[in-house]
Design a protein around this motif. Sequence first.
Motif, PDB file in Angstrom:
ATOM      1  N   VAL A 201      42.213  59.008  15.701  1.00  0.00           N
ATOM      2  CA  VAL A 201      43.563  58.558  16.042  1.00  0.00           C
ATOM      3  C   VAL A 201      44.606  59.470  15.404  1.00  0.00           C
ATOM      4  CG1 VAL A 201      45.238  56.699  15.689  1.00  0.00           C
ATOM      5  CG2 VAL A 201      42.930  56.149  16.451  1.00  0.00           C
ATOM      6  N   GLU A 202      44.350  59.857  14.162  1.00  0.00           N
ATOM      7  CA  GLU A 202      45.284  60.740  13.468  1.00  0.00           C
ATOM      8  C   GLU A 202      45.372  62.103  14.141  1.00  0.00           C
ATOM      9  OE1 GLU A 202      46.054  62.649   9.018  1.00  0.00           O
ATOM     10  OE2 GLU A 202      44.400  61.235   9.360  1.00  0.00           O
ATOM     11  N   GLN A 203      44.231  62.645  14.582  1.00  0.00           N
ATOM     12  CA  GLN A 203      44.248  63.946  15.260  1.00  0.00           C
ATOM     13  C   GLN A 203      45.019  63.863  16.575  1.00  0.00           C
ATOM     14  OE1 GLN A 203      43.040  66.175  13.122  1.00  0.00           O
ATOM     15  NE2 GLN A 203      42.454  64.336  11.974  1.00  0.00           N
ATOM     16  N   ILE A 204      44.790  62.768  17.324  1.00  0.00           N
ATOM     17  CA  ILE A 204      45.517  62.578  18.590  1.00  0.00           C
ATOM     18  C   ILE A 204      47.009  62.436  18.328  1.00  0.00           C
ATOM     19  CG2 ILE A 204      45.834  61.003  20.543  1.00  0.00           C
ATOM     20  CD1 ILE A 204      42.831  60.348  20.324  1.00  0.00           C
ATOM     21  N   GLY A 205      47.343  61.660  17.284  1.00  0.00           N
ATOM     22  CA  GLY A 205      48.754  61.474  16.946  1.00  0.00           C
ATOM     23  C   GLY A 205      49.430  62.768  16.548  1.00  0.00           C
ATOM     24  N   THR A 206      48.708  63.640  15.851  1.00  0.00           N
ATOM     25  CA  THR A 206      49.272  64.927  15.447  1.00  0.00           C
ATOM     26  C   THR A 206      49.530  65.809  16.656  1.00  0.00           C
ATOM     27  OG1 THR A 206      48.102  64.812  13.327  1.00  0.00           O
ATOM     28  CG2 THR A 206      48.899  66.969  14.030  1.00  0.00           C
ATOM     29  N   ILE A 207      48.569  65.851  17.574  1.00  0.00           N
ATOM     30  CA  ILE A 207      48.720  66.680  18.775  1.00  0.00           C
ATOM     31  C   ILE A 207      49.852  66.163  19.662  1.00  0.00           C
ATOM     32  CG2 ILE A 207      47.572  67.410  20.901  1.00  0.00           C
ATOM     33  CD1 ILE A 207      44.923  67.318  19.325  1.00  0.00           C
ATOM     34  N   MET A 208      49.942  64.831  19.795  1.00  0.00           N
ATOM     35  CA  MET A 208      50.975  64.217  20.643  1.00  0.00           C
ATOM     36  C   MET A 208      52.289  64.000  19.915  1.00  0.00           C
ATOM     37  SD  MET A 208      48.655  61.331  22.591  1.00  0.00           S
ATOM     38  CE  MET A 208      50.074  60.768  23.556  1.00  0.00           C
ATOM     39  N   GLU A 209      52.301  64.324  18.609  1.00  0.00           N
ATOM     40  CA  GLU A 209      53.491  64.146  17.766  1.00  0.00           C
ATOM     41  C   GLU A 209      53.943  62.692  17.740  1.00  0.00           C
ATOM     42  OE1 GLU A 209      56.450  66.912  19.051  1.00  0.00           O
ATOM     43  OE2 GLU A 209      55.310  68.669  18.365  1.00  0.00           O
ATOM     44  N   LYS A 210      52.977  61.808  17.521  1.00  0.00           N
ATOM     45  CA  LYS A 210      53.235  60.371  17.402  1.00  0.00           C
ATOM     46  C   LYS A 210      53.019  59.961  15.950  1.00  0.00           C
ATOM     47  CE  LYS A 210      53.877  59.746  21.858  1.00  0.00           C
ATOM     48  NZ  LYS A 210      55.184  59.341  22.419  1.00  0.00           N
ATOM     49  N   GLY A 211      54.118  59.702  15.244  1.00  0.00           N
ATOM     50  CA  GLY A 211      54.040  59.396  13.829  1.00  0.00           C
ATOM     51  C   GLY A 211      53.256  58.135  13.517  1.00  0.00           C
ATOM     52  N   ALA A 212      53.361  57.131  14.405  1.00  0.00           N
ATOM     53  CA  ALA A 212      52.659  55.866  14.161  1.00  0.00           C
ATOM     54  C   ALA A 212      51.145  56.077  14.146  1.00  0.00           C
ATOM     55  CB  ALA A 212      53.037  54.839  15.233  1.00  0.00           C
ATOM     56  N   LEU A 213      50.630  56.898  15.064  1.00  0.00           N
ATOM     57  CA  LEU A 213      49.194  57.166  15.106  1.00  0.00           C
ATOM     58  C   LEU A 213      48.744  57.959  13.886  1.00  0.00           C
ATOM     59  CD1 LEU A 213      48.693  58.069  18.893  1.00  0.00           C
ATOM     60  CD2 LEU A 213      48.355  55.876  17.751  1.00  0.00           C
ATOM     61  N   VAL A 214      49.566  58.896  13.466  1.00  0.00           N
ATOM     62  CA  VAL A 214      49.240  59.679  12.272  1.00  0.00           C
ATOM     63  C   VAL A 214      49.170  58.777  11.045  1.00  0.00           C
ATOM     64  CG1 VAL A 214      50.028  61.505  10.717  1.00  0.00           C
ATOM     65  CG2 VAL A 214      50.232  61.794  13.197  1.00  0.00           C
ATOM     66  N   ASN A 215      50.121  57.849  10.940  1.00  0.00           N
ATOM     67  CA  ASN A 215      50.137  56.936   9.795  1.00  0.00           C
ATOM     68  C   ASN A 215      48.912  56.027   9.774  1.00  0.00           C
ATOM     69  OD1 ASN A 215      52.591  57.945   8.890  1.00  0.00           O
ATOM     70  ND2 ASN A 215      53.791  56.459  10.056  1.00  0.00           N
ATOM     71  N   ILE A 216      48.456  55.618  10.953  1.00  0.00           N
ATOM     72  CA  ILE A 216      47.236  54.797  11.026  1.00  0.00           C
ATOM     73  C   ILE A 216      46.052  55.577  10.467  1.00  0.00           C
ATOM     74  CG2 ILE A 216      45.552  53.775  12.620  1.00  0.00           C
ATOM     75  CD1 ILE A 216      47.913  52.997  14.418  1.00  0.00           C
ATOM     76  N   GLY A 217      45.956  56.843  10.845  1.00  0.00           N
ATOM     77  CA  GLY A 217      44.873  57.680  10.340  1.00  0.00           C
ATOM     78  C   GLY A 217      44.953  57.892   8.840  1.00  0.00           C
ATOM     79  N   ILE A 218      46.163  58.087   8.324  1.00  0.00           N
ATOM     80  CA  ILE A 218      46.336  58.288   6.881  1.00  0.00           C
ATOM     81  C   ILE A 218      45.935  57.037   6.108  1.00  0.00           C
ATOM     82  CG2 ILE A 218      48.048  58.663   5.067  1.00  0.00           C
ATOM     83  CD1 ILE A 218      49.563  60.462   7.033  1.00  0.00           C
ATOM     84  N   ILE A 219      46.338  55.873   6.612  1.00  0.00           N
ATOM     85  CA  ILE A 219      45.992  54.610   5.948  1.00  0.00           C
ATOM     86  C   ILE A 219      44.476  54.402   5.943  1.00  0.00           C
ATOM     87  CG2 ILE A 219      46.163  52.092   6.122  1.00  0.00           C
ATOM     88  CD1 ILE A 219      49.014  52.514   7.203  1.00  0.00           C
ATOM     89  N   SER A 220      43.837  54.698   7.079  1.00  0.00           N
ATOM     90  CA  SER A 220      42.374  54.541   7.146  1.00  0.00           C
ATOM     91  C   SER A 220      41.679  55.496   6.183  1.00  0.00           C
ATOM     92  CB  SER A 220      41.880  54.777   8.577  1.00  0.00           C
ATOM     93  OG  SER A 220      42.012  56.139   8.954  1.00  0.00           O
TER      94      SER A 220
END
Length: 287
Positions: A201-220
Amino acid sequence: MWTIAKLTFKEIVSKRIFLITMIMTAVFLILYGVAIHYAVKDWESFGASTVDQMMQQQLFSSQLLSIGLYFSSFIVALLTILSSVSAIASEIESHQIDTWLMRPITRTQFLLGKVIGLGGLLITYAALLFAGIIMLHQGIGGEVVSLDFSISQIASALATYMLQPLVLVTLGVMLSSRMTSLNAGIVLIILYGSAFIGGFVEQIGTIMEKGALVNIGIISSLIFPVDAMYRKMTVFLFETADNPVSLAQQGMFASASAPNNVMILYTIMYGCVALVLAITLFRKRDV
């Protein structure tokens, strides 16, 4: 403590699950080697390579190695989980621990012996499997598939790769010191799966520039840093940090969002805290 470690080492090696894992590991390496062999054969059939063909060759080679390392980390994690969740719980369930605790050995020494025995075996297994993947890829691949790695790249990647079973062992023993083998296994498998889903999810969020997805990955990753160590391993090996070309070569197994070096220190501290909690819980448990 060292006697417990030796006996734990021998006990795990003698178990059927270890034998099955070794057989499946051999099958995995054989299939991986066969895949590389035929990949090389197909590329050599093209004869002289154009620039586009060479780029495709590099792309396929990187992805092939990434796939091998990804599934090898899954094999290591599976063996670690199945071995560690029964380290204490099975001794209690079978009442064999009564015999041990009657001897001049403390619960702390008993638990540390289990961790040392399990950790030593599984870290060795992880290192050999990592080396096997790299040697198969570089050896069979030859000039067609092999990649240019420095010794420092491989050493850094290997050290990070070995942190994964170490964290799983300490957390598995901690859960085993309080839960039954089945419950501890379920919890650890869910945590492991959640960590890898969070990583994707974090990788997808980084590629799509979606901060919420990146934060989910960081928390996990903070909850369970195993996936972060896998991602950091790929950064060390492929030097993917701020390298779009290398990211494209690895595909879905790349690290678009690379953990920083602080995450390595956090993972080591995470394992130490899990070990301290395991000792505390085991001391308080009524057996």
